[in-house]
Write an enzyme that holds these catalytic residues in place. Structure first.
Site, short mmCIF file in Angstrom:
data_model
loop_
_atom_site.label_atom_id
_atom_site.label_comp_id
_atom_site.label_asym_id
_atom_site.label_seq_id
_atom_site.Cartn_x
_atom_site.Cartn_y
_atom_site.Cartn_z
N VAL A 57 0.81 -1.23 0.00
CA VAL A 57 0.00 0.00 0.00
C VAL A 57 0.84 1.28 0.00
O VAL A 57 0.31 2.35 -0.24
CB VAL A 57 -1.02 0.03 1.17
CG1 VAL A 57 -2.02 -1.10 1.07
CG2 VAL A 57 -0.33 0.07 2.53
N TYR A 148 2.37 6.19 16.09
CA TYR A 148 1.15 5.47 15.70
C TYR A 148 -0.09 6.33 15.95
O TYR A 148 -0.95 6.48 15.08
CB TYR A 148 1.07 4.17 16.49
CG TYR A 148 -0.19 3.38 16.26
CD1 TYR A 148 -0.47 2.84 15.00
CD2 TYR A 148 -1.12 3.18 17.28
CE1 TYR A 148 -1.63 2.10 14.78
CE2 TYR A 148 -2.27 2.45 17.07
CZ TYR A 148 -2.53 1.91 15.82
OH TYR A 148 -3.67 1.20 15.60
N1 LIG Z 1 -5.08 -5.28 16.86
C1 LIG Z 1 -5.30 -4.17 17.55
O1 LIG Z 1 -5.21 -4.13 18.78
C2 LIG Z 1 -5.71 -2.91 16.83
C3 LIG Z 1 -6.36 -1.90 17.58
C4 LIG Z 1 -6.74 -0.73 16.93
C5 LIG Z 1 -6.48 -0.57 15.59
N2 LIG Z 1 -5.85 -1.55 14.90
C6 LIG Z 1 -5.58 -1.34 13.47
O2 LIG Z 1 -6.17 -2.38 12.74
C7 LIG Z 1 -5.38 -2.67 11.60
C8 LIG Z 1 -5.01 -4.15 11.60
O3 LIG Z 1 -4.34 -4.49 12.81
P1 LIG Z 1 -3.98 -6.02 13.10
O4 LIG Z 1 -3.76 -6.17 14.54
O5 LIG Z 1 -4.97 -6.89 12.43
O6 LIG Z 1 -2.57 -6.11 12.35
P2 LIG Z 1 -1.87 -7.39 11.67
O7 LIG Z 1 -0.40 -7.15 11.77
O8 LIG Z 1 -2.44 -8.65 12.19
O9 LIG Z 1 -2.31 -7.27 10.15
C9 LIG Z 1 -1.89 -6.21 9.34
C10 LIG Z 1 -1.87 -6.68 7.91
O10 LIG Z 1 -1.43 -5.58 7.11
C11 LIG Z 1 -0.48 -6.05 6.19
N3 LIG Z 1 0.41 -4.95 5.78
C12 LIG Z 1 1.33 -4.31 6.54
N4 LIG Z 1 1.99 -3.42 5.80
C13 LIG Z 1 1.47 -3.50 4.55
C14 LIG Z 1 1.76 -2.82 3.33
N5 LIG Z 1 2.72 -1.90 3.25
N6 LIG Z 1 1.03 -3.14 2.24
C15 LIG Z 1 0.06 -4.09 2.30
N7 LIG Z 1 -0.24 -4.77 3.42
C16 LIG Z 1 0.46 -4.47 4.53
C17 LIG Z 1 0.28 -7.15 6.92
O11 LIG Z 1 0.97 -8.02 6.04
C18 LIG Z 1 -0.86 -7.83 7.67
O12 LIG Z 1 -1.47 -8.84 6.91
C19 LIG Z 1 -4.18 -1.73 11.66
O13 LIG Z 1 -4.44 -0.58 10.89
C20 LIG Z 1 -4.11 -1.39 13.13
O14 LIG Z 1 -3.47 -0.17 13.35
C21 LIG Z 1 -5.46 -2.72 15.48
#
Ligand SMILES: NC(=O)c1ccc[n+]([C@@H]2O[C@H](COP(=O)([O-])OP(=O)(O)OC[C@H]3O[C@@H](n4cnc5c(N)ncnc54)[C@H](O)[C@@H]3O)[C@@H](O)[C@H]2O)c1
Length: 243
Positions: A57, A148
């Site tokens: 992305v 972040y």
């Molecule tokens: N898990 C939490 O506690 C939480 C809480 C609030 C917000 N979020 C947000 O939710 C979203 C997902 O979090 P998660 O815990 O599922 O993360 P995760 O690490 O499990 O999944 C993230 C996914 O994004 C992909 N990714 C990373 N960089 C990329 C790039 N440059 N291009 C394409 N794909 C890319 C990774 O390969 C992975 O599959 C994020 O935006 C995170 O900030 C997560």
């Protein structure tokens, strides 16, 4: 049929979002730098279908090619879920310029590039839904997540300003703010060392958040009937931030 792109769909929240949309009749494309095989298997098991597209992305060329591939394969595009994101915990005084830029590139450049590439297709369809995954950190401001939190607060601004521009075209732009949610990445980083317990103590609903806790909100925001809901940040965190 409604066509959706979910970025970061190989695991975690994005995987859960992609499978939930597939289960609910959307044609779904998952975009990720990682292998999307497991997500495709889960979508098929849910009776749906997932187009797996490898794309970074942060790379404008990769994003443009990926979005064009989705529109070509499915013949249209209506929904964009900007979920791909990173949240490395780093104390502020140890945050390097490279750390800072890496977080901004994935969490802000990513949604900008994907949304910009998708927009002509949403316009062609005559309606659209852009959903940005932010975080309850924008309300709570926890330590060790300054880059972040700044990136996600930026994405809230993106959501609001873009909603104003695109409202007249039947394209809504909203954000969903999860609390600390049990994904493999969170369990290794922000949730480790008692993180889940500390956050649970702040919540009104005293259990650890799961990706499935976000499904109903995602479906509500994406629904064609939600066309009057725009520019909003919907906090789904068990009540830790009472926004
Ligand atoms: N898990 C939490 O506690 C939480 C809480 C609030 C917000 N979020 C947000 O939710 C979203 C997902 O979090 P998660 O815990 O599922 O993360 P995760 O690490 O499990 O999944 C993230 C996914 O994004 C992909 N990714 C990373 N960089 C990329 C790039 N440059 N291009 C394409 N794909 C890319 C990774 O390969 C992975 O599959 C994020 O935006 C995170 O900030 C997560």
């Amino acid at each position: 049929m409604t066509v959706a792109i979910v970025t970061g769909a190989a695991m975690g929240l994005g995987q859960s979002f992609a499978v939930a949309l597939a289960r609910n009749g959307y044609r779904v494309a998952g975009l990720d730098v990682a292998d999307l095989g497991e997500t495709a298997r889960q979508a098929a098991a849910a009776g749906g279908d997932l187009l797996a597209v490898r794309a970074d992305v942060t790379d404008a060329g990769s994003v443009a090619a990926a979005v064009d591939e989705v529109a070509r394969e499915f013949g249209a595009l209506h929904v964009v879920v900007n979920n791909a994101g990173i949240y490395p915990p780093i104390p502020f005084d140890r945050t390097t310029v490279d750390d800072w830029h890496r977080v901004m590139r994935v969490n802000l450049d990513g949604p900008f590039l994907v949304t910009r590439a998708a927009l002509p297709h949403l316009r062609a369809a005559g309606w659209g839904r852009i959903v940005n995954i932010v975080s309850a950190v924008v309300f709570l401001g926890p330590p060790e997540l300054v880059a972040y939190t700044t990136s996600k607060a930026g994405l809230v601004g993106f959501t609001r300003a873009l909603a104003t521009e695109l409202g007249p075209e039947n394209i809504t732009v909203n954000a969903i703010a999860p609390g600390l949610t049990h994904t493999d990445t969170a369990a290794r980083s922000t949730g480790a060392g008692g993180g889940f317990e500390r956050v649970r103590a702040l919540q009104s609903v005293p259990r650890v958040e799961r990706p499935e806790d976000l499904t109903s909100t995602l479906l509500y925001v994406c629904a064609k009937g939600s066309g009057f809901l725009t520019g909003q940040t919907i906090n789904v965190d068990g009540g830790s931030a009472k926004h």
